[in-house]
Design a protein around this motif. Structure first.
Motif, PDB file in Angstrom:
ATOM      1  N   GLY A 148      32.507  40.370  31.300  1.00 47.73           N
ATOM      2  CA  GLY A 148      31.575  39.195  30.687  1.00 47.73           C
ATOM      3  C   GLY A 148      30.647  38.995  31.484  1.00 47.73           C
ATOM      4  N   SER A 149      29.997  38.072  31.412  1.00 44.52           N
ATOM      5  CA  SER A 149      28.833  37.426  32.167  1.00 44.52           C
ATOM      6  C   SER A 149      29.390  36.392  33.159  1.00 44.52           C
ATOM      7  CB  SER A 149      27.834  36.831  31.117  1.00 44.52           C
ATOM      8  OG  SER A 149      27.442  37.687  30.220  1.00 44.52           O
ATOM      9  N   GLY A 150      28.635  36.303  34.311  1.00 43.14           N
ATOM     10  CA  GLY A 150      28.639  35.604  35.524  1.00 43.14           C
ATOM     11  C   GLY A 150      27.866  35.793  36.508  1.00 43.14           C
ATOM     12  N   GLU A 151      27.938  35.048  37.784  1.00 44.23           N
ATOM     13  CA  GLU A 151      27.236  35.359  38.888  1.00 44.23           C
ATOM     14  C   GLU A 151      27.899  36.328  39.832  1.00 44.23           C
ATOM     15  OE1 GLU A 151      25.254  32.768  42.839  1.00 44.23           O
ATOM     16  OE2 GLU A 151      26.461  31.826  41.123  1.00 44.23           O
ATOM     17  N   ASN A 152      27.193  37.538  40.399  1.00 39.03           N
ATOM     18  CA  ASN A 152      27.742  38.426  41.123  1.00 39.03           C
ATOM     19  C   ASN A 152      27.900  37.764  42.669  1.00 39.03           C
ATOM     20  OD1 ASN A 152      28.034  40.252  39.225  1.00 39.03           O
ATOM     21  ND2 ASN A 152      25.843  41.162  39.780  1.00 39.03           N
ATOM     22  N   GLU A 153      29.128  37.716  43.223  1.00 39.32           N
ATOM     23  CA  GLU A 153      28.979  37.199  44.579  1.00 39.32           C
ATOM     24  C   GLU A 153      30.027  37.725  45.498  1.00 39.32           C
ATOM     25  OE1 GLU A 153      30.457  33.069  43.585  1.00 39.32           O
ATOM     26  OE2 GLU A 153      32.203  34.131  42.577  1.00 39.32           O
ATOM     27  N   GLY A 167      28.291  41.840  32.115  1.00 39.76           N
ATOM     28  CA  GLY A 167      27.584  41.048  30.906  1.00 39.76           C
ATOM     29  C   GLY A 167      27.767  41.554  29.729  1.00 39.76           C
ATOM     30  N   SER A 168      28.671  42.352  29.610  1.00 44.46           N
ATOM     31  CA  SER A 168      28.878  42.853  27.990  1.00 44.46           C
ATOM     32  C   SER A 168      29.123  41.589  27.173  1.00 44.46           C
ATOM     33  CB  SER A 168      29.946  43.768  28.229  1.00 44.46           C
ATOM     34  OG  SER A 168      30.261  44.302  26.662  1.00 44.46           O
ATOM     35  N   GLU A 169      28.894  41.603  25.954  1.00 47.22           N
ATOM     36  CA  GLU A 169      29.071  40.936  24.827  1.00 47.22           C
ATOM     37  C   GLU A 169      30.420  41.236  24.080  1.00 47.22           C
ATOM     38  OE1 GLU A 169      25.689  40.045  22.498  1.00 47.22           O
ATOM     39  OE2 GLU A 169      24.797  38.996  24.361  1.00 47.22           O
ATOM     40  N   THR A 170      30.874  42.251  24.466  1.00 46.85           N
ATOM     41  CA  THR A 170      31.933  43.111  23.576  1.00 46.85           C
ATOM     42  C   THR A 170      33.135  43.694  24.536  1.00 46.85           C
ATOM     43  OG1 THR A 170      30.969  45.232  23.386  1.00 46.85           O
ATOM     44  CG2 THR A 170      30.617  43.612  21.460  1.00 46.85           C
ATOM     45  N   GLN A 171      34.271  43.828  24.128  1.00 45.15           N
ATOM     46  CA  GLN A 171      35.510  44.464  24.626  1.00 45.15           C
ATOM     47  C   GLN A 171      34.885  45.888  25.214  1.00 45.15           C
ATOM     48  OE1 GLN A 171      38.799  44.941  22.228  1.00 45.15           O
ATOM     49  NE2 GLN A 171      40.193  45.435  24.199  1.00 45.15           N
ATOM     50  N   LEU A 172      35.278  46.052  26.556  1.00 44.11           N
ATOM     51  CA  LEU A 172      34.972  47.390  27.215  1.00 44.11           C
ATOM     52  C   LEU A 172      36.234  48.289  27.399  1.00 44.11           C
ATOM     53  CD1 LEU A 172      32.676  46.284  30.074  1.00 44.11           C
ATOM     54  CD2 LEU A 172      32.028  46.936  27.525  1.00 44.11           C
TER      55      LEU A 172
END
Length: 208
Positions: A148-153, A167-172
């Protein structure tokens, strides 16, 4: 079945010892009885020990199988950078909890590596390219890649734990048969892992 077979072998071995003793020398009946009892006790102790060890190993294997699907790959045969584990089927709805769907990369190297530009290829058709945050990855580090989406850290405490988001909106990761490949900048496969159907919450691991 293994436990029963061990008991039979122990009993057979004990019986043969009595017959051989009777053929080779004449023994005092009471002494022979004591020897026979001693042999029987030793065999019984060994049988109980074997049974306890077998049961302990069986319990440990059962606990592990509930949580993970282990492959036969050992650390010594793994490349310097490898896919250590995945969670293809996290608990809950796959489409709403994409950040619980993860792939973990580990460093099996004694030197730091620049992994920027490396790629993950999913059997579902998606490709993810590693960002510049992983230009200097120390030895024994791990990189957790969320779908999913979020901050890389980078971890502020150890500097050896990296968190990335596709950053996908669907299952990978497929819940059924699937494969994930790690490629270098030249498009060469560094490591790849295939798996079959996995249960909800189950971890697919390539090494213990």
């Amino acid at each position: 079945m293994k436990m029963s077979r061990r008991k039979v072998l122990a009993s057979t071995s004990t019986a043969l010892g009595i017959i051989v003793g009777g053929c080779t020398e004449k023994q005092n009946p009471s002494k022979q009885t004591r020897n026979t009892q001693s042999q029987g006790a030793a065999q019984t102790t060994q049988t109980r020990t074997d049974a306890t060890t077998s049961q302990r190993s069986s319990n440990e294997s059962e606990k592990k199988s509930i949580q993970t699907t282990q492959s036969t790959t050992s650390n010594s045969s793994l490349p310097p950078i490898y896919i250590s584990q995945m969670v293809p089927n996290p608990k809950g709805d796959d489409e709403t909890k994409l950040n619980n769907e993860v792939v973990t990369i580990e460093m099996n190297s004694n030197t730091s590596r620049d992994l920027s530009g490396y790629r993950l290829e999913y059997s579902t058709g998606k490709t993810y390219t590693f960002p510049d945050i992983v230009t200097d990855v120390p030895p024994n580090s791990n990189i957790t890649i969320h779908s999913g989406s979020g901050e890389n850290e980078t971890s502020q405490t150890t500097n050896s734990e990296f968190t990335l988001h596709v950053g996908s909106e669907t299952q990978l990761l497929s819940n059924q048969d699937g494969k994930v490949s790690l490629l270098n900048r030249n498009g060469e496969i560094v490591h790849e892992v295939s798996y079959s159907s996995v249960k909800e919450g189950e971890i697919v691991a390539t090494a213990e």
